[in-house]
Design an enzyme around this catalytic site. Structure first.
Site, PDB file in Angstrom:
ATOM      1  CG  ASP A  31      -2.073   0.972   1.061  1.00 21.95           C
ATOM      2  OD1 ASP A  31      -3.219   0.512   0.950  1.00 21.95           O
ATOM      3  OD2 ASP A  31      -1.817   2.201   1.035  1.00 21.95           O
ATOM      4  CG  ASN A  88     -11.960  -0.386   4.019  1.00 19.50           C
ATOM      5  OD1 ASN A  88     -12.329  -0.721   5.137  1.00 19.50           O
ATOM      6  ND2 ASN A  88     -10.752   0.103   3.793  1.00 19.50           N
ATOM      7  CG  HIS A 101      -8.507  -2.910  -2.427  1.00 21.02           C
ATOM      8  ND1 HIS A 101      -9.476  -2.203  -3.122  1.00 21.02           N
ATOM      9  CD2 HIS A 101      -8.301  -2.232  -1.274  1.00 21.02           C
ATOM     10  CE1 HIS A 101      -9.821  -1.140  -2.426  1.00 21.02           C
ATOM     11  NE2 HIS A 101      -9.137  -1.130  -1.285  1.00 21.02           N
ATOM     12  CG  HIS A 103      -6.871  -2.985   3.063  1.00 17.30           C
ATOM     13  ND1 HIS A 103      -6.104  -1.843   2.922  1.00 17.30           N
ATOM     14  CD2 HIS A 103      -8.049  -2.717   2.456  1.00 17.30           C
ATOM     15  CE1 HIS A 103      -6.814  -0.919   2.265  1.00 17.30           C
ATOM     16  NE2 HIS A 103      -7.988  -1.424   1.970  1.00 17.30           N
TER      17      HIS A 103
HETATM   18  P1  5GP Z   1      -9.661   1.483   0.299  1.00 17.71           P
HETATM   19  O1  5GP Z   1      -9.730   2.729   1.120  1.00 17.71           O
HETATM   20  O2  5GP Z   1     -10.388   1.645  -1.023  1.00 17.71           O
HETATM   21  O3  5GP Z   1     -10.066   0.231   1.043  1.00 17.71           O
HETATM   22  O4  5GP Z   1      -8.131   1.257   0.009  1.00 17.71           O
HETATM   23  C1  5GP Z   1      -7.466   1.774  -1.110  1.00 17.71           C
HETATM   24  C2  5GP Z   1      -6.007   1.684  -0.776  1.00 17.71           C
HETATM   25  O5  5GP Z   1      -5.269   1.850  -1.973  1.00 17.71           O
HETATM   26  C3  5GP Z   1      -5.551   2.756   0.200  1.00 17.71           C
HETATM   27  O6  5GP Z   1      -5.017   2.159   1.363  1.00 17.71           O
HETATM   28  C4  5GP Z   1      -4.506   3.535  -0.605  1.00 17.71           C
HETATM   29  O7  5GP Z   1      -3.416   3.940   0.191  1.00 17.71           O
HETATM   30  C5  5GP Z   1      -4.102   2.542  -1.674  1.00 17.71           C
HETATM   31  N1  5GP Z   1      -3.656   3.179  -2.905  1.00 17.71           N
HETATM   32  C6  5GP Z   1      -4.314   4.158  -3.607  1.00 17.71           C
HETATM   33  N2  5GP Z   1      -3.612   4.504  -4.701  1.00 17.71           N
HETATM   34  C7  5GP Z   1      -2.489   3.729  -4.695  1.00 17.71           C
HETATM   35  C8  5GP Z   1      -1.364   3.638  -5.587  1.00 17.71           C
HETATM   36  O8  5GP Z   1      -1.250   4.336  -6.599  1.00 17.71           O
HETATM   37  N3  5GP Z   1      -0.403   2.726  -5.267  1.00 17.71           N
HETATM   38  C9  5GP Z   1      -0.501   1.926  -4.164  1.00 17.71           C
HETATM   39  N4  5GP Z   1       0.507   1.061  -3.938  1.00 17.71           N
HETATM   40  N5  5GP Z   1      -1.540   1.986  -3.304  1.00 17.71           N
HETATM   41  C10 5GP Z   1      -2.528   2.876  -3.568  1.00 17.71           C
END
Ligand code: 5GP
Length: 113
Positions: A31, A88, A101, A103
């Protein structure tokens, strides 16, 4: 309008991110904004917007995501100390990327949600 998710852009190389695991169905990246020492995202290559959009035909795919997370936890040596697996979904959970995705969070004592 069906624009590519950030994870599809990573998979195609349009956004740079080291892919730490990949097979025919899923891949994993660190992440970009880790909340713990270990914070990995296990992502299906098939874009599914949210857990709400899963179909019965996705059962094996979701199972595989969990098995990959389990294997990565083992390889990183956090399997016995513990870790958290988290999806999430939508606003209340603050989902920001609408491509499911998993985590994998650990490597330290985690606070309560
Ligand atoms: P969500 O909040 O949708 O469950 O998680 C999305 C996750 O994707 C977040 O923890 C965020 O930090 C990660 N993320 C968003 N854009 C990027 C990116 O360009 N590269 C990486 N490695 N992680 C990303």
């Amino acid at each position: 309008m069906n624009s590519k998710s950030v994870f599809e852009l990573i998979l195609s190389g349009e956004i740079e991110s080291e892919v730490i695991y990949e097979d025919d169905d899923v891949f994993a990246i660190n992440d970009i904004n880790p909340v713990a020492r270990v914070h990995i995202l296990v992502i299906p290559k098939k874009k599914i917007a949210t857990i709400n959009n899963l179909n019965d035909s996705d059962v094996n795919l979701v199972g595989k995501m969990i098995m990959v997370a389990k294997q990565l936890a083992y390889e990183l040596g956090i399997d016995n100390t513990g870790y958290r697996l988290l999806f999430n979904t939508n606003d209340d959970a603050m989902q920001t990327v609408f491509h499911i995705h998993l985590h994998l969070i650990g490597g330290q004592k985690l606070k309560d949600i």
